[in-house]
Each structure stands twice: as structure tokens, then as C-alpha cells.
Design a protein around this motif. Sequence first.
Motif, PDB file in Angstrom:
ATOM      1  N   ILE A 151       0.839  -1.201   0.000  1.00 39.67           N
ATOM      2  CA  ILE A 151       0.000   0.000   0.000  1.00 39.67           C
ATOM      3  C   ILE A 151       0.872   1.248   0.000  1.00 39.67           C
ATOM      4  CG2 ILE A 151      -1.709   1.299   1.334  1.00 39.67           C
ATOM      5  CD1 ILE A 151      -2.765  -1.385   2.353  1.00 39.67           C
ATOM      6  N   THR A 152       1.950   1.219   0.741  1.00 38.40           N
ATOM      7  CA  THR A 152       2.856   2.364   0.769  1.00 38.40           C
ATOM      8  C   THR A 152       3.437   2.634  -0.614  1.00 38.40           C
ATOM      9  OG1 THR A 152       3.408   1.842   3.067  1.00 38.40           O
ATOM     10  CG2 THR A 152       4.901   3.320   1.895  1.00 38.40           C
ATOM     11  N   ARG A 153       3.758   1.559  -1.369  1.00 34.55           N
ATOM     12  CA  ARG A 153       4.293   1.735  -2.720  1.00 34.55           C
ATOM     13  C   ARG A 153       3.263   2.369  -3.646  1.00 34.55           C
ATOM     14  NH1 ARG A 153       6.690  -3.312  -1.628  1.00 34.55           N
ATOM     15  NH2 ARG A 153       4.974  -4.404  -2.692  1.00 34.55           N
ATOM     16  N   VAL A 154       1.985   2.017  -3.463  1.00 36.93           N
ATOM     17  CA  VAL A 154       0.936   2.636  -4.279  1.00 36.93           C
ATOM     18  C   VAL A 154       0.955   4.145  -4.104  1.00 36.93           C
ATOM     19  CG1 VAL A 154      -1.558   2.856  -4.585  1.00 36.93           C
ATOM     20  CG2 VAL A 154      -0.538   0.598  -4.323  1.00 36.93           C
ATOM     21  N   TYR A 155       1.080   4.596  -2.873  1.00 33.69           N
ATOM     22  CA  TYR A 155       1.107   6.033  -2.627  1.00 33.69           C
ATOM     23  C   TYR A 155       2.406   6.657  -3.136  1.00 33.69           C
ATOM     24  CZ  TYR A 155      -3.225   6.199   0.006  1.00 33.69           C
ATOM     25  OH  TYR A 155      -4.550   6.168   0.355  1.00 33.69           O
ATOM     26  N   ALA A 156       3.504   5.924  -3.000  1.00 32.36           N
ATOM     27  CA  ALA A 156       4.776   6.454  -3.501  1.00 32.36           C
ATOM     28  C   ALA A 156       4.734   6.631  -5.006  1.00 32.36           C
ATOM     29  CB  ALA A 156       5.918   5.521  -3.103  1.00 32.36           C
ATOM     30  N   ASP A 157       4.065   5.703  -5.717  1.00 31.25           N
ATOM     31  CA  ASP A 157       3.948   5.824  -7.176  1.00 31.25           C
ATOM     32  C   ASP A 157       3.112   7.024  -7.580  1.00 31.25           C
ATOM     33  OD1 ASP A 157       5.495   3.610  -7.506  1.00 31.25           O
ATOM     34  OD2 ASP A 157       3.830   2.223  -7.814  1.00 31.25           O
ATOM     35  N   GLN A 158       2.293   7.527  -6.665  1.00 33.57           N
ATOM     36  CA  GLN A 158       1.501   8.719  -6.946  1.00 33.57           C
ATOM     37  C   GLN A 158       2.160   9.985  -6.410  1.00 33.57           C
ATOM     38  OE1 GLN A 158      -2.577   8.369  -5.788  1.00 33.57           O
ATOM     39  NE2 GLN A 158      -2.921   6.507  -6.968  1.00 33.57           N
ATOM     40  N   GLY A 159       3.401   9.862  -5.956  1.00 29.95           N
ATOM     41  CA  GLY A 159       4.129  11.028  -5.495  1.00 29.95           C
ATOM     42  C   GLY A 159       3.932  11.359  -4.027  1.00 29.95           C
ATOM     43  N   ARG A 160       3.332  10.463  -3.268  1.00 30.40           N
ATOM     44  CA  ARG A 160       3.109  10.704  -1.834  1.00 30.40           C
ATOM     45  C   ARG A 160       4.072   9.812  -1.044  1.00 30.40           C
ATOM     46  NH1 ARG A 160      -1.603  13.662  -1.199  1.00 30.40           N
ATOM     47  NH2 ARG A 160      -2.816  13.814  -3.120  1.00 30.40           N
ATOM     48  N   ILE A 161       5.339  10.205  -1.055  1.00 27.90           N
ATOM     49  CA  ILE A 161       6.360   9.369  -0.422  1.00 27.90           C
ATOM     50  C   ILE A 161       6.301   9.449   1.093  1.00 27.90           C
ATOM     51  CG2 ILE A 161       7.895   9.612  -2.399  1.00 27.90           C
ATOM     52  CD1 ILE A 161       9.515  11.596  -0.720  1.00 27.90           C
ATOM     53  N   ASN A 162       5.611  10.427   1.650  1.00 32.24           N
ATOM     54  CA  ASN A 162       5.500  10.548   3.105  1.00 32.24           C
ATOM     55  C   ASN A 162       4.286   9.818   3.664  1.00 32.24           C
ATOM     56  OD1 ASN A 162       7.815  12.215   3.360  1.00 32.24           O
ATOM     57  ND2 ASN A 162       6.628  13.990   2.691  1.00 32.24           N
ATOM     58  N   ALA A 163       3.571   9.110   2.824  1.00 28.43           N
ATOM     59  CA  ALA A 163       2.403   8.376   3.296  1.00 28.43           C
ATOM     60  C   ALA A 163       2.837   7.238   4.220  1.00 28.43           C
ATOM     61  CB  ALA A 163       1.613   7.811   2.114  1.00 28.43           C
ATOM     62  N   THR A 164       2.066   7.009   5.276  1.00 28.39           N
ATOM     63  CA  THR A 164       2.340   5.920   6.212  1.00 28.39           C
ATOM     64  C   THR A 164       1.099   5.050   6.340  1.00 28.39           C
ATOM     65  OG1 THR A 164       1.665   7.279   8.118  1.00 28.39           O
ATOM     66  CG2 THR A 164       4.009   7.289   7.519  1.00 28.39           C
ATOM     67  N   VAL A 165       1.336   3.758   6.569  1.00 27.54           N
ATOM     68  CA  VAL A 165       0.252   2.782   6.691  1.00 27.54           C
ATOM     69  C   VAL A 165       0.538   1.922   7.917  1.00 27.54           C
ATOM     70  CG1 VAL A 165      -1.031   0.922   5.564  1.00 27.54           C
ATOM     71  CG2 VAL A 165      -0.020   2.751   4.188  1.00 27.54           C
ATOM     72  N   ALA A 166      -0.469   1.746   8.748  1.00 26.31           N
ATOM     73  CA  ALA A 166      -0.332   0.927   9.954  1.00 26.31           C
ATOM     74  C   ALA A 166      -1.440  -0.117   9.976  1.00 26.31           C
ATOM     75  CB  ALA A 166      -0.398   1.792  11.207  1.00 26.31           C
ATOM     76  N   PRO A 167      -1.088  -1.433  10.047  1.00 28.13           N
ATOM     77  CA  PRO A 167      -2.120  -2.469  10.157  1.00 28.13           C
ATOM     78  C   PRO A 167      -2.599  -2.595  11.607  1.00 28.13           C
ATOM     79  CG  PRO A 167       0.034  -3.486  10.018  1.00 28.13           C
ATOM     80  CD  PRO A 167       0.258  -2.002   9.901  1.00 28.13           C
ATOM     81  N   ARG A 168      -3.878  -2.763  11.782  1.00 26.38           N
ATOM     82  CA  ARG A 168      -4.447  -2.906  13.120  1.00 26.38           C
ATOM     83  C   ARG A 168      -5.530  -3.969  13.067  1.00 26.38           C
ATOM     84  NH1 ARG A 168      -8.604  -0.206  15.939  1.00 26.38           N
ATOM     85  NH2 ARG A 168      -8.993   1.121  14.116  1.00 26.38           N
ATOM     86  N   ILE A 169      -5.625  -4.767  14.143  1.00 27.96           N
ATOM     87  CA  ILE A 169      -6.638  -5.809  14.182  1.00 27.96           C
ATOM     88  C   ILE A 169      -7.643  -5.495  15.287  1.00 27.96           C
ATOM     89  CG2 ILE A 169      -5.150  -7.598  13.229  1.00 27.96           C
ATOM     90  CD1 ILE A 169      -4.748  -8.665  16.036  1.00 27.96           C
ATOM     91  N   ILE A 170      -8.896  -5.796  15.010  1.00 28.26           N
ATOM     92  CA  ILE A 170      -9.991  -5.630  15.966  1.00 28.26           C
ATOM     93  C   ILE A 170     -10.561  -7.016  16.238  1.00 28.26           C
ATOM     94  CG2 ILE A 170     -12.220  -4.552  16.413  1.00 28.26           C
ATOM     95  CD1 ILE A 170     -11.466  -2.365  14.434  1.00 28.26           C
ATOM     96  N   GLU A 171     -10.467  -7.454  17.485  1.00 26.50           N
ATOM     97  CA  GLU A 171     -10.900  -8.801  17.832  1.00 26.50           C
ATOM     98  C   GLU A 171     -12.423  -8.908  17.801  1.00 26.50           C
ATOM     99  OE1 GLU A 171      -9.219  -9.990  21.510  1.00 26.50           O
ATOM    100  OE2 GLU A 171      -7.138  -9.910  20.799  1.00 26.50           O
ATOM    101  N   ARG A 172     -12.886 -10.015  17.232  1.00 24.40           N
ATOM    102  CA  ARG A 172     -14.304 -10.335  17.191  1.00 24.40           C
ATOM    103  C   ARG A 172     -14.524 -11.685  17.869  1.00 24.40           C
ATOM    104  NH1 ARG A 172     -16.309  -5.400  16.305  1.00 24.40           N
ATOM    105  NH2 ARG A 172     -15.489  -4.458  14.372  1.00 24.40           N
ATOM    106  N   SER A 173     -15.735 -12.123  17.906  1.00 25.38           N
ATOM    107  CA  SER A 173     -16.052 -13.411  18.528  1.00 25.38           C
ATOM    108  C   SER A 173     -15.558 -14.553  17.657  1.00 25.38           C
ATOM    109  CB  SER A 173     -17.560 -13.519  18.751  1.00 25.38           C
ATOM    110  OG  SER A 173     -18.256 -13.436  17.507  1.00 25.38           O
TER     111      SER A 173
END
Length: 769
Positions: A151-173
Motif C-alpha cells: 500500500i505504501t508503494r501505491v502512494y509512492a507511485d503517486q508522489g506521496r512518499i510521506n504516506a504511512t500505513v499501519a495495520p491494526r486488528i480488531i478482535e471479534r467473537s
Amino acid sequence: MINTLQAANRILGRFRGGAIVALMLVLGMMAFASPAAAQNFNFSNVSVEGNQRIETATILTYLGFSRGETVTAGAVNDAAQRIRATGLFETVDVVPQGNTLVIRVTEFPTVNRITFEGNARVRDAELSAVVNSQPRRVYSPSQAEADTAAITRVYADQGRINATVAPRIIERSDNRVDLVFEVFEGGLTEVERIGFVGNRAFSERRLRRVLETKQAGILRALIGTDTFIADRVAFDRQVLTDFYQSRGYVDFQVQNVDVSLTRERDAYLITFNVQEGQKFEFGNVTVSSEVTGADPLDYENALRLRTGVTYSPELIERDIARLERLALRNNLNFVRVDPRVTRNDRTLTLDVEFVLVNGPRIFVERIDIEGNNTTLDRVVRSRFDVVEGDPFNPRQIRESAERIRALGYFTNADVDAREGSSPDQVVIDVDVEEGPTGSLSFGGNFSSDAGFSLLARFSQRNFLGRGQSLSFVLQGGEDNQQLSFGFTEPRLLGRDLSFGIDMSYTTTDNQDANFDTTEGTFRPRIGFPVSENGRVTLFYAYDYTDITDPATGISPFIAADIGSVGTNALGYSYSYDTRRTGLNPNAGVLFRFGQEFGVGDSTYIETTAEITGQTLVLNEEVTLRATLEGGLIDYTSGESRITDRYFLGSSTMRGFEPSGIGPRDINTGDALGGNAYAVARLEAEFPLGLPEEYGLSGGVFLDYGSVWDIGRATGGDVEYDDFTPRTIAGVSIFWDTPIGPLRFNFTEPLDVQPNDITKRFDVTISTEF
């Protein structure tokens, strides 16, 4: 006494040494024997604990040994590592308990759904395409990290090299989790400056026009090519090399590209370090043959290269293609043309010898096409000059690949050849990626001639995947409305034969001429090439015209035309265009000539012609252009109506209002048009010395011409009915904007007639929203 003590110590030392040696032997035996006993296991039972979704039998397959088998501690440890390597479990513990091996696992949760948060510039569908984690599959932290990088590379290819992505999980039953990628897009990282080092033949301004990457300008919010994309810079290296080599600089090299961030880290500075070398021209151009039955003299006439022409690899490729096609027409298969270049540094020339040689006897086994979900196979195959069973020619395949890309249907098209079922067979693989080919747009047009009008347009360049073009246009303004339809089949009967139909319906409220018109046209056509640069189109035309609502006191020449008339005509047009295929990359010629033959109640011959020449001078900084065009309608029976005649506007001759030039009724002042016109236009475009990112350049022009002859007995009631030339000079300001190029013309009449209607300024804008 002393001697007695020393003797005792010696005896004690011997005893201690022997005891130590004995103790070491015992410990060594224990160390040797106990591991052997501790590392050997024999499990009669295996217990798996903690698994919910994964079957116990599946886990046991990773042990590598069976119940009752004697194994070492290392084998037990290896089994634990194999279970961990499956990626199915968060924790794995393998514990021997007597004759039972206990395996305790904690399963990774199942991904319930995947969502994205914070993404405004990139749609969810685009991000999902690069994410490999999937719902209803086991969650993997390593895969989530890989998806984050994608995902970070997608933004870098659009010229947004400062974009950051953080994965997070939400527990369910039920041991399920939602995987959320939180995105901080950041801002665009623009290209603030593009510079060059080592360029002498061409200015930085000229070289920047070649590149795909652009500098950020005053309209940076609307421009997409001023953002930094590494792949685009790599493409620019090749484009720059092709530019120089096509202009004779055979030794040109891009030594390196220096890319650096500004101090604020919000923009890039790009510098191309180049080495131009010397400019070469073609010297002697000859043909020789190593093929039996191929006479070099027969092939020399097919050459287009001449001594003294600026060297270009593209020109060599074109002559090679001509010679190989001629060999095929002479029934000589597997003939290849080997260009042998001799360099003359003293005269800065390159002698080229085209040698006809026998190529390998390889055939095309088949052509495989993949990726065309919409486009039919036959559309892609039509771009090939070869079919299954034909001799294989690598150059023909490269040319076919270029023709496939030129269709404009695909965002990417790769054409490769590989060995087939035998060494003398080749399979051609075509891998394409389809792009959008249709558009539906609503917008507005403005011109100083027609005013403002609303526009709705639908177009499809690949209708139903058949390679056909289809378009509808609905345009409505204050004084006119137009509905038009167009259809083109570019490969009729599978040949280089185009067939098309054009229809239109137009109504006008011509307040200046005090009458209204309704016009309809139906025009089927067929076109085909007649030479490398020439093409002929044959057509039939039916035109319906109705002139209504004449004003009181209208010119008798117009009043005589009131009513409706339908005309039939047959015609042809010929075009010759060297703007892209000529020997000089800085010059080209466009020539058009056509005739229309009216049949039925009115018989006439309408002849039109236009020739335009353009060249770049002063190191390609200045563009010089000259155009000569004209038309003549000659009636052998009947007379022309006002809707048939020519009216010159600012698109043909600048500096005049619509219908502001030509024959005019002396009594009413109505413009009558003419059966003949001729216009010569001379113009030059040049930089203004302003920062290039502004997109502003200048020009000067001179127009000379006239329209005349209404084709009727005029007596003394019509003025300017003969050839009365006018001359207009002016300056232009060109502005390249994201909505299209704008042109502002400031004109000065040099030689006009008293009743002409001139204007000092005009601008044309075309935009969609």
C-alpha cells in the motif's frame, strides 16, 4: 622437621592429583552417557491441545515421525519448527511427558473482513488489488506487513512518499479479527526543479519539453505529472536518449540522474548529467547481398536514406523494414537485412551498408493472447503482419507490438517470443492489460466566434471489444444546437480498410443574417492507404438544408434561397502526412486534397486543398509554420445557396468576426459568402523567457487571403465579389493548462475593406467538468 613436612606435601599432592583425575573421568562418563539417554525418546502417544479449526491429523503430518519410533531431542525440536513454519499458529509448544508427546498450539485468528481508513486519494478497490490478505483466511502478521509495504508503494507511485500505513486488528467473537489498514496519505512530493548538466546543443527548456516528468507550476493542484515517481524518471532517461540519437548524437549518454530532496523534504530536485558527443550524418548508403537471387540493384531503389541526412536509428529501421518487405514480395523468405555501420570520426559521418543475409528458418507456431477480457482476439491479431505458419521475423514482431500499443486500448502490452514445440518453431505471447476506452462527459465550450455552449459527449474507442469507434455529441448554445453521431470500423473484412458513417443535425438562429437554418447530413465513407504516408477516402454525402424565418428587408440574394433543398454527392479526399515519418524529425508536411461531385437537381464540383509545413529552428526553440488552403465550388447547373458557400471565421483567418469578410449586400449589409476562398497563414512560436512552469509562450502571425464570388449576376448590389485580399498581423499568447491549451490572439488589421467587421482580440477555450 622441614624435610618431613615437604615429604608429606608430596604424598598429599599425589593423592589429590589422582583424586582429581578420577573425578574428571567419572564426570566425563556422566556427561557422555546422560545426554544420550536424555535425547532419545519413544512416544507411544501424541496429544494435541488448543487447536480449533486445524485438524489434529493435519498437525501430526508435520511431525516427521510416527508413534513408537525412537527419535532424538533434535528431531522433536525440528518437528516444532515445522509446525511453526505453517504460519497457522501464533504459539507452538512441544513438550515430552514420559511416553506422551504433548503439542500445545494457539491458532491465529481468522480474518473476518479487511477495511481501509484514512484513504481519500486512492479508492478502496485500488488498495484491495495489492493486498494479499483475504477474508475467511488465517491472519498472518508477516503477510499484513507485506500488504502494508504494498500500500505504501501505491502512494509512492503517486508522489506521496510521506504516506504511512499501519495495520491494526480488531478482535471479534469466535477467534475472528477485522484487519484495518490505517492510512495517513500525506501531501504530494512535487518536482520543484529539473536541471541538466553537460547539455550544449539544446537548452534546458527544450529538453524539459521532452520529459514525461514536469516541474511544479502555478497550477500544481491540477497537474499530475509534476509529482515525483521513480519509474517515470527511469522512463525519462530512455526518452532523452531517443531524443538525442534521433538527432544524430550517436554517443549520447545519460551518465547519471541526481535526485535529492529539498531541505524541507517536501519537493525533489532532479538533475540529469548528460554527455552529448558529436553530431553525425549519414555518409554512403549502399546495399549488398549474400542471398542467391537477390540483386542489390533491385533493393537500392527502395531506400529512403540519403547522404547528408542527420543520423537516426529510426530511419535505419524503416529502410530495413522496406527491404525485408520487398524480399517477401520477391518470394524470398527468411531474408534478413543486417545494417553494417562504418564510423568516420574525421568527417562525422556514418556509412551504412544494408546487407541481405539468410536468416534462420524459423516459423510462427501460434500466437497466444492473454489479458484481453473485453477486446476480441481478432482485434489484437489484426495488428500482426504474420499468422501461424509464416516465417518468423523479429523485426515484424516488434513493429506489431508497437501497433498494438498504438491502439490505445491497453495500459500495458508485452509481446515476447519463445521456443515452441521444436527448435524451428516460435510461439508469440501477447500479454495485455486493458484500460478504459469510453467516456461520458458534460462540459462547456467557449469561442469568440460561437460564444458559450453546453456540451454532452459519449465516446467509445473500442465498442463491444471490436476495435470500433462510436460517438454521440449533443451541443446547445444561444444561437445553435447540434446533434452528431459517428461510427468507424477500422478493419473492414479484416483488412486495412476503414468504414465509417457520420450523421449530424444542426439548427441555427443566425441573428446577424436575419434567417434561421436547419441542416442534416448523412455521410458513409471508406478509406484505405495508397502509400506509406498517403491515404484515400471515398464517400457519399446527402445534405438537407432548410432556410426559414427570413427577416423583413432581407437581402434578395438570401430571400431567393428560402426553402428546403436536398443534395446528393460523391467524393474523395487524399491526405499525405510526413510529420511523424519524414527524414527530418524537426520538420514535416501535411497535404490534403479533395473533390466532391454533386449529382441530381444541382451539379457541381467542389475542390478543397490545404498544405501545411512546419519546422523547428534555433536549436528547436522556435517553431515556424506556413499554411496555404483554399476551396472552389463550380456549378455546371443550378446556383449555390447561401448555406453552400464559404464563410471565413477566426479559425481560418484571424482578426475578423464570423462572416466579417467577403461579399456583402450593399443595401442590407448582409454577408453573402463566396464560392471561392484562399488564405495563407504564416506564424512563429517561441519562448517568452518566463519560468517554464508557468506554461506561457508567445507567437506572431500574418494572415493574407479573401473569400469571393457568390456565383450570381450581381449588378451593382454586391461589394467585394471579386478577389479582394485582406492582411492581418498579430501576436499570440499560448498558455498550457490542465484543461487544455489556450490561445489569446491580439490582432492588427493591415489591409482591410471599410465594411469588413474586424476584432482586435479573440480566445478559444475548451474544457470539460
